[in-house]
Motif scaffolding. Structure first.
Motif, PDB file in Angstrom:
ATOM      1  N   SER A  17       0.845  -1.197   0.000  1.00  0.00           N
ATOM      2  CA  SER A  17       0.000   0.000   0.000  1.00  0.00           C
ATOM      3  C   SER A  17       0.879   1.245   0.000  1.00  0.00           C
ATOM      4  N   GLY A  18       0.693   2.086  -0.991  1.00  0.00           N
ATOM      5  CA  GLY A  18       1.501   3.296  -1.104  1.00  0.00           C
ATOM      6  C   GLY A  18       2.865   3.087  -1.705  1.00  0.00           C
ATOM      7  N   ALA A  19       3.176   1.850  -2.095  1.00  0.00           N
ATOM      8  CA  ALA A  19       4.517   1.558  -2.606  1.00  0.00           C
ATOM      9  C   ALA A  19       4.586   1.518  -4.119  1.00  0.00           C
ATOM     10  N   MET A  20       3.441   1.550  -4.801  1.00  0.00           N
ATOM     11  CA  MET A  20       3.412   1.308  -6.242  1.00  0.00           C
ATOM     12  C   MET A  20       3.394   2.603  -7.048  1.00  0.00           C
ATOM     13  N   VAL A  21       4.046   2.544  -8.201  1.00  0.00           N
ATOM     14  CA  VAL A  21       3.937   3.594  -9.213  1.00  0.00           C
ATOM     15  C   VAL A  21       3.346   2.948 -10.464  1.00  0.00           C
ATOM     16  N   PRO A  22       2.839   3.738 -11.408  1.00  0.00           N
ATOM     17  CA  PRO A  22       2.235   3.147 -12.608  1.00  0.00           C
ATOM     18  C   PRO A  22       3.196   2.228 -13.355  1.00  0.00           C
ATOM     19  N   GLY A  23       2.641   1.137 -13.874  1.00  0.00           N
ATOM     20  CA  GLY A  23       3.447   0.160 -14.590  1.00  0.00           C
ATOM     21  C   GLY A  23       2.956  -0.075 -15.998  1.00  0.00           C
ATOM     22  N   ARG A  24       3.305  -1.247 -16.515  1.00  0.00           N
ATOM     23  CA  ARG A  24       3.031  -1.539 -17.920  1.00  0.00           C
ATOM     24  C   ARG A  24       2.927  -3.047 -18.115  1.00  0.00           C
ATOM     25  N   THR A  25       2.063  -3.462 -19.036  1.00  0.00           N
ATOM     26  CA  THR A  25       2.002  -4.856 -19.464  1.00  0.00           C
ATOM     27  C   THR A  25       2.562  -4.942 -20.870  1.00  0.00           C
ATOM     28  N   THR A  26       3.487  -5.873 -21.087  1.00  0.00           N
ATOM     29  CA  THR A  26       4.182  -5.929 -22.379  1.00  0.00           C
ATOM     30  C   THR A  26       3.842  -7.154 -23.200  1.00  0.00           C
ATOM     31  N   PHE A  27       2.944  -8.021 -22.737  1.00  0.00           N
ATOM     32  CA  PHE A  27       2.551  -9.170 -23.556  1.00  0.00           C
ATOM     33  C   PHE A  27       1.168  -8.904 -24.151  1.00  0.00           C
ATOM     34  N   GLY A  28       0.839  -9.656 -25.189  1.00  0.00           N
ATOM     35  CA  GLY A  28      -0.471  -9.509 -25.818  1.00  0.00           C
ATOM     36  C   GLY A  28      -0.685  -8.098 -26.325  1.00  0.00           C
ATOM     37  N   ASN A  29      -1.893  -7.590 -26.088  1.00  0.00           N
ATOM     38  CA  ASN A  29      -2.189  -6.224 -26.526  1.00  0.00           C
ATOM     39  C   ASN A  29      -1.946  -5.198 -25.416  1.00  0.00           C
TER      40      ASN A  29
END
Length: 425
Positions: A97-109
Motif C-alpha cells: 500500500s503506497g509503494a506502487m507507481v504506474p506500470g506496464r504490461t508488455t505481452f499480448g495487446n
C-alpha cells in the motif's frame, strides 16, 4: 565495469519456457513453503493459500542475516524506483500500500493490468524488495521506502487443470520491452528474476539501453532444481550475463551454497539468501517461499533491494558504481578473489553503503578509478668502472696518521736504546 557473464539456468524443451523454469517460478503451497519458516510461523496455517490473507508474525531472518538495521540507519531506499519485470504485482497486498507507481504490461495487446498478479511470483519479488512493515507481520522489504514499478511481461494465470509449468511463457520480446519501458520511465533498478538462453541481441540491446538511461539490471543466475533434466546445461543466460547487468546466485538460509539448487560458473557476480524467504503474497498477506532450496529468483530480489538502498544514498553515482559497491562489499573468504559459486560473495547492504572507494581495494575493479597502467622501468646504464668509496679520503688520513705515529715511536725507541748503550760504556 561489469564484464559479460553467463547466467546459468535451465532451458525447457518449450524454448522460452526456460525463462520461467530457470528462475524457479513455482506456485507456492502451504505444505512445502511453510515447513522451512521460522518457529514464529504456523506451518499449518495455509498462509500460502490465494484468497486467504494470513500475516506471519516474528522478525524476518533476513534482517539479522544481512545487517539491515545498520543499513537502514544510512538508507531506506527513498526516492528510488525498482521495476519488477515479472508476472505483475498485486497492488492490494497490505505490504505494498503506497509503494506502487504506474506500470506496464508488455505481452499480448497490453490490456492486462500490471497491478494484477494471478500467479504470485512478481508479488513475492516486490515484497522482498520494498514491502512496508505492518502490524502483526514480520515481512519487510530490503528497501522499505523504495517504490515498485510493476512490469507484467507474461500471462500468469494457469487455467483449470493446468500447472505452473503449463503457463504461456514470456517471450524475449515481452521481457526486453519491459526492461526498456522501465528504464524509459525512470526505474533506477530493474529486477528480472528469470533467464533465457536465446535472443541474445534483443536482451543485449535492452540492457544497453537501460544502462544508458542510468538503470542497473539485476537478474537471476538460475536454479538447478527447476532445470529441465532432459537438456544439457545451457551455455548462455540472458539478460544476466550481459554487460550492464548483475547475475545473482541463491544461497541457503545459513549462507551455504547448495550444488543441488544452483549452477556455478564464471557468470556469477554476487549471491544472496534465497531459501525460506518471507514476503508478500497474492492473498493480500504473507507467505514463506522456497523452503527446500535456494532460489535465485528471490536472491535476485534481495540484491535489487540492496541496490535500491545504494542508489538512494548515492543518487549521483552510475549504475556501474552501484554494482561495484555491492560486489566489492560482499562477504567472501578472500577479499581479492571471486568464486564460481557465489561470485564476489553474499551481499551486505550496510557495508555497501559505507564503502569508501579509493581505487585501491582488492577484488572487483573500481568503476570510478581506472586501474593504473603499468609503466616499464626506465633504461639503466650499467658501468663496469669501480665506484669510488666516499670514505677513502678519511681512511687515507687515518692511515697516514697511524703510519707517522709508528715511525715516531720507532725513532724514539732507537734513540732510547742508543743512550742506554753509551751509559753502560
Amino acid at each position: 565495469m561489469m564484464r559479460p557473464r553467463g547466467l546459468r539456468g535451465a532451458v525447457a524443451a518449450a524454448g522460452l519456457l526456460a525463462v520461467l523454469v530457470t528462475a524457479g517460478v513455482a506456485v507456492p503451497n502451504a505444505a512445502s513453503t511453510a515447513s522451512a519458516a521460522s518457529t514464529s510461523v504456523d506451518a499449518t496455517s495455509e498462509q500460502c493459500t490465494p484468497g486467504k490473507r494470513i500475516l506471519a508474525p516474528g522478525v524476518s531472518y533476513l534482517v539479522e542475516r544481512l545487517g539491515l538495521q545498520s543499513a537502514w540507519a544510512l538508507s531506506r531506499g527513498a526516492g528510488v524506483t525498482v521495476a519488477v519485470v515479472d508476472s505483475g504485482v498485486e497492488a492490494g497486498n497490505v505490504h505494498l500500500s503506497g509503494a506502487m507507481v504506474p506500470g506496464r504490461t508488455t505481452f499480448g495487446n497490453g490490456s492486462a493490468p500490471p497491478e494484477d498478479d494471478l500467479f504470485g511470483h512478481g508479488t513475492a519479488i516486490a515484497g522482498l524488495i520494498a514491502a512496508r512493515q505492518v502490524k502483526g507481520s514480520g515481512v519487510v522489504g530490503i528497501a522499505p521506502e523504495a517504490k515498485i514499478m510493476p512490469v507484467r511481461a507474461f500471462e500468469s494465470a494457469p487455467e483449470d487443470g493446468q500447472s505452473s509449468r503449463d503457463l504461456t511463457p514470456p517471450s524475449a520480446d515481452s521481457v526486453s520491452a519491459g526492461i526498456r519501458w522501465a528504464a524509459e520511465h525512470g526505474a533506477q533498478v530493474i529486477n528480472v528474476s528469470l533467464s533465457d538462453d536465446q535472443s541474445a541481441e534483443k536482451y543485449r540491446s535492452a540492457v544497453a539501453y537501460a544502462h544508458s538511461r542510468g538503470s542497473l539490471v539485476i537478474a537471476s543466475a538460475g536454479n538447478r532444481k527447476t532445470a529441465n533434466s532432459d537438456r544439457p546445461d545451457p551455455q548462455h543466460f540472458y539478460p544476466g550475463e550481459l554487460p550492464g547487468a548483475l547475475a545473482v546466485a541463491g544461497v541457503l538460509r545459513d549462507g551455504n551454497w547448495d550444488s543441488d539448487s544452483s549452477f556455478a560458473g564464471g557468470h556469477v557476480d554476487i549471491a544472496a539468501p534465497g531459501q525460506a524467504v518471507p514476503s508478500a503474497y497474492i492473498s493480500g498477506g504473507d507467505c514463506i517461499f522456497n523452503g527446500d532450496s535456494a532460489s535465485s529468483s528471490y536472491a535476485t530480489a534481495v540484491v535489487s533491494g540492496a541496490a535500491a538502498l545504494v542508489a538512494s544514498r548515492f543518487p549521483k553515482e552510475s549504475p556501474d558504481q552501484w554494482a561495484f559497491r555491492l560486489t566489492q562489499s560482499a562477504m567472501r573468504v578472500s577479499p581479492a578473489q571471486r568464486s564460481d559459486t557465489v561470485g564476489w560473495g553474499e551481499v551486505r547492504p550496510a557495508e555497501a553503503l559505507a564503502l569508501v572507494d579509493d581505487g585501491m581495494l582488492p577484488g572487483p575493479p573500481s568503476a570510478a578509478h581506472p586501474a593504473p597502467t603499468p609503466t616499464p622501468d626506465a633504461d639503466r646504464t650499467i658501468s663496469l668502472e669501480p665506484v669510488a668509496d666516499p670514505l677513502d679520503p678519511a681512511r687515507a688520513i687515518i692511515g697516514w696518521s697511524f703510519g707517522a705515529a709508528a715511525t715516531i715511536s720507532a725513532i724514539v725507541l732507537l734513540l732510547a736504546r742508543g743512550r742506554s748503550r753509551r751509559t753502560r760504556v
